[in-house]
Every structure is written in structure tokens, then in C-alpha cells.
Design an enzyme around this catalytic site. Structure first.
Site, PDB file in Angstrom:
ATOM      1  N   SER A   4       8.642   5.315  -2.405  1.00  0.00           N
ATOM      2  CA  SER A   4       7.886   5.673  -3.598  1.00  0.00           C
ATOM      3  C   SER A   4       8.732   5.289  -4.810  1.00  0.00           C
ATOM      4  O   SER A   4       9.930   5.038  -4.689  1.00  0.00           O
ATOM      5  CB  SER A   4       7.535   7.162  -3.603  1.00  0.00           C
ATOM      6  OG  SER A   4       8.689   7.948  -3.397  1.00  0.00           O
ATOM      7  N   ILE A  30      21.586   9.823  -3.433  1.00  0.00           N
ATOM      8  CA  ILE A  30      23.008  10.002  -3.087  1.00  0.00           C
ATOM      9  C   ILE A  30      23.631   8.735  -2.480  1.00  0.00           C
ATOM     10  O   ILE A  30      24.739   8.770  -1.963  1.00  0.00           O
ATOM     11  CB  ILE A  30      23.218  11.216  -2.145  1.00  0.00           C
ATOM     12  CG1 ILE A  30      22.238  11.257  -0.979  1.00  0.00           C
ATOM     13  CG2 ILE A  30      23.103  12.503  -2.924  1.00  0.00           C
ATOM     14  CD1 ILE A  30      22.558  10.316   0.109  1.00  0.00           C
ATOM     15  N   GLU A  80      16.580   2.474   6.476  1.00  0.00           N
ATOM     16  CA  GLU A  80      16.887   3.495   5.470  1.00  0.00           C
ATOM     17  C   GLU A  80      15.718   4.457   5.359  1.00  0.00           C
ATOM     18  O   GLU A  80      14.584   4.058   5.083  1.00  0.00           O
ATOM     19  CB  GLU A  80      17.163   2.852   4.112  1.00  0.00           C
ATOM     20  CG  GLU A  80      17.476   3.870   3.035  1.00  0.00           C
ATOM     21  CD  GLU A  80      17.521   3.284   1.633  1.00  0.00           C
ATOM     22  OE1 GLU A  80      17.367   4.045   0.671  1.00  0.00           O
ATOM     23  OE2 GLU A  80      17.704   2.056   1.508  1.00  0.00           O
ATOM     24  N   LYS A 140      13.153  -0.432   4.918  1.00  0.00           N
ATOM     25  CA  LYS A 140      12.889   0.840   4.243  1.00  0.00           C
ATOM     26  C   LYS A 140      11.403   1.112   4.455  1.00  0.00           C
ATOM     27  O   LYS A 140      10.562   0.681   3.652  1.00  0.00           O
ATOM     28  CB  LYS A 140      13.240   0.758   2.764  1.00  0.00           C
ATOM     29  CG  LYS A 140      13.173   2.097   2.033  1.00  0.00           C
ATOM     30  CD  LYS A 140      13.599   1.960   0.581  1.00  0.00           C
ATOM     31  CE  LYS A 140      13.497   3.290  -0.157  1.00  0.00           C
ATOM     32  NZ  LYS A 140      14.591   4.208   0.214  1.00  0.00           N
TER      33      LYS A 140
END
Length: 227
Positions: A44, A16, A118, A40
Site C-alpha cells: 500500500s 523499520i 518482503e 513484495k
């Protein structure tokens, strides 16, 4: 020395726009004269390269950072399969440690004014058998910015996520309405509904940009609300 500033970016779901908003926040903070690093911690869906596994989102955060960073500084846990991180970690024989992530974050925070972190997936995505993304944000003691991807179902997802952030003991400092490539019906009405129901302020409304222009994203955000 004062405690380093930072913000934890989470979202109402995967896919999103957390990375786009994280990059925009970094740019906006840099425009205010702050040195900023992106992180981050868990990714994955990484690709194999001559230098090892690389995640495109993490690479973008690395490139946007104010100082040169090693890839491992930005993304301590990288996994190839595009699946839930705790499952990817199990498959790789690795245990994701929030303590290790905290140590890596502290190293970054000591070098810059602000670290934009993030998250992976949504707020309650498991990281290991005992901890999830909410536990990580709480361990880092960072305020949270919630990205709401504007699509059908976003009202429920945003209200549930906002309530979960608060119940986790974290501060929801603000939220961003992010337009996705697939347009939704009545976006303004949905945004107004969330403005009336969420207790934290709307930081910005970001249009669907193709290609993404980080400076245009930054111009849509009130980064002063997350400092």
C-alpha cells in the site's frame, strides 16, 4: 529439481527497514553466485504512474533481481492509500488471495535459486478477513528473517514478534539489528539483550546509511544463515 530456496523478511513494525535488509540479503546472496528475485506481494502507499500503480520498495526489489521481471511479478497487489492492506483492498474492491500470491511466488521460484519475499507491515498485519502476514509466510513455507528497528520499544516488539513467528509454526532463521536515522540510547546494550533472549542467531548489525548503499548493507549480513 530441489525445492527452491527463499526467505521471508518481516519486521517488528512498519518503517523499520525491511526493504533495505531485503535488498542487502539479495545482494549478499548474489555475491555467492546465486540468482535471486525479490518479491513484495502486497504494497500500500503506491503512486500512480503511466504504467499503473507503483510502490518504491517493490521497484527497488525488481531492479535488484538477477533476472528481468515484470512489475506485477514482484508486486501482485498494489494499492494507492498508505493504509493497512486489507482496508486498502476493501476500498479498491479487491480481495487479497494468499493462494494467488503463492502461485506468483512459485512462478518466480522456478526461475531463480532464491526468492526474497518482503512482508507488509508487521507479522500479524491482516491481509483479508481470515488471513494475515503470518498465514502468507506459512503458506509459502519459507523460513523467516526478522528485522528489528533499533528504537525505543524494540525489545518488547522484537520478543513478541519472535514468539509469534515460532507459535505460527514458522522457523525464525535469524534476525537483523537495523539502526534507524533517529539514534536510540544504548543500542549495543539493547542488541545484547536480544541476543540473550532470542533463540535465533543475529544475522547482522546494519548502521544507518544515508543514502542507502546496498553493497554496504550486504557486507553487514551473514547471508549464509538464511540459505
Amino acid at each position: 529439481m530441489s525445492r527452491p530456496r527463499g526467505i521471508f523478511v518481516t519486521g517488528t513494525d512498519t518503517g523499520i527497514g525491511k526493504t533495505v535488509i531485503s535488498l542487502g540479503l539479495m545482494q549478499a546472496l548474489q555475491a555467492q553466485g546465486l540468482s535471486v528475485a525479490g518479491m513484495k506481494p502486497v504494497a500500500s502507499g503506491c503512486e500512480r504512474t503511466p504504467d499503473g500503480l507503483r510502490n518504491d520498495d517493490a521497484v527497488q526489489l525488481q531492479q535488484q533481481s538477477s533476472i528481468p521481471l515484470e512489475y506485477a511479478d514482484v508486486n501482485p497487489y498494489a494499492f494507492e492509500p498508505a493504509i493497512a492492506p486489507h482496508l486498502a483492498a476493501d476500498g479498491a474492491g479487491v480481495a487479497i488471495s494468499t493462494a494467488h500470491i503463492h502461485s506468483a511466488w512459485r512462478s518466480l521460484a522456478a526461475r531463480v535459486d532464491c526468492v526474497v519475499v518482503e512482508g507488509v507491515g508487521g507479522w500479524r498485519v491482516p491481509l483479508n478477513a481470515e488471513e494475515d502476514v503470518a498465514d502468507l509466510a506459512r503458506r509459502l513455507q519459507l523460513d523467516v528473517c526478522m528485522v528489528v528497528g533499533l528504537r525505543l520499544g524494540c525489545l518488547n516488539h522484537a520478543l513478541l514478534t519472535g514468539a509469534a513467528i515460532v507459535s505460527s509454526g514458522c522457523r525464525l532463521t535469524g534476525w537483523v539489528a537495523n539502526h534507524l536515522p533517529e539514534a536510540m540510547e544504548l543500542p549495543d546494550e539493547n542488541i545484547n539483550t536480544l541476543k540473550n533472549k532470542l533463540s535465533s542467531p543475529l544475522i547482522g548489525i546494519v548502521p544507518a546509511l544515508e543514502p542507502v548503499d546496498v553493497k554496504k548493507v550486504a557486507a553487514c549480513l551473514d547471508a549464509g544463515l538464511v540459505r
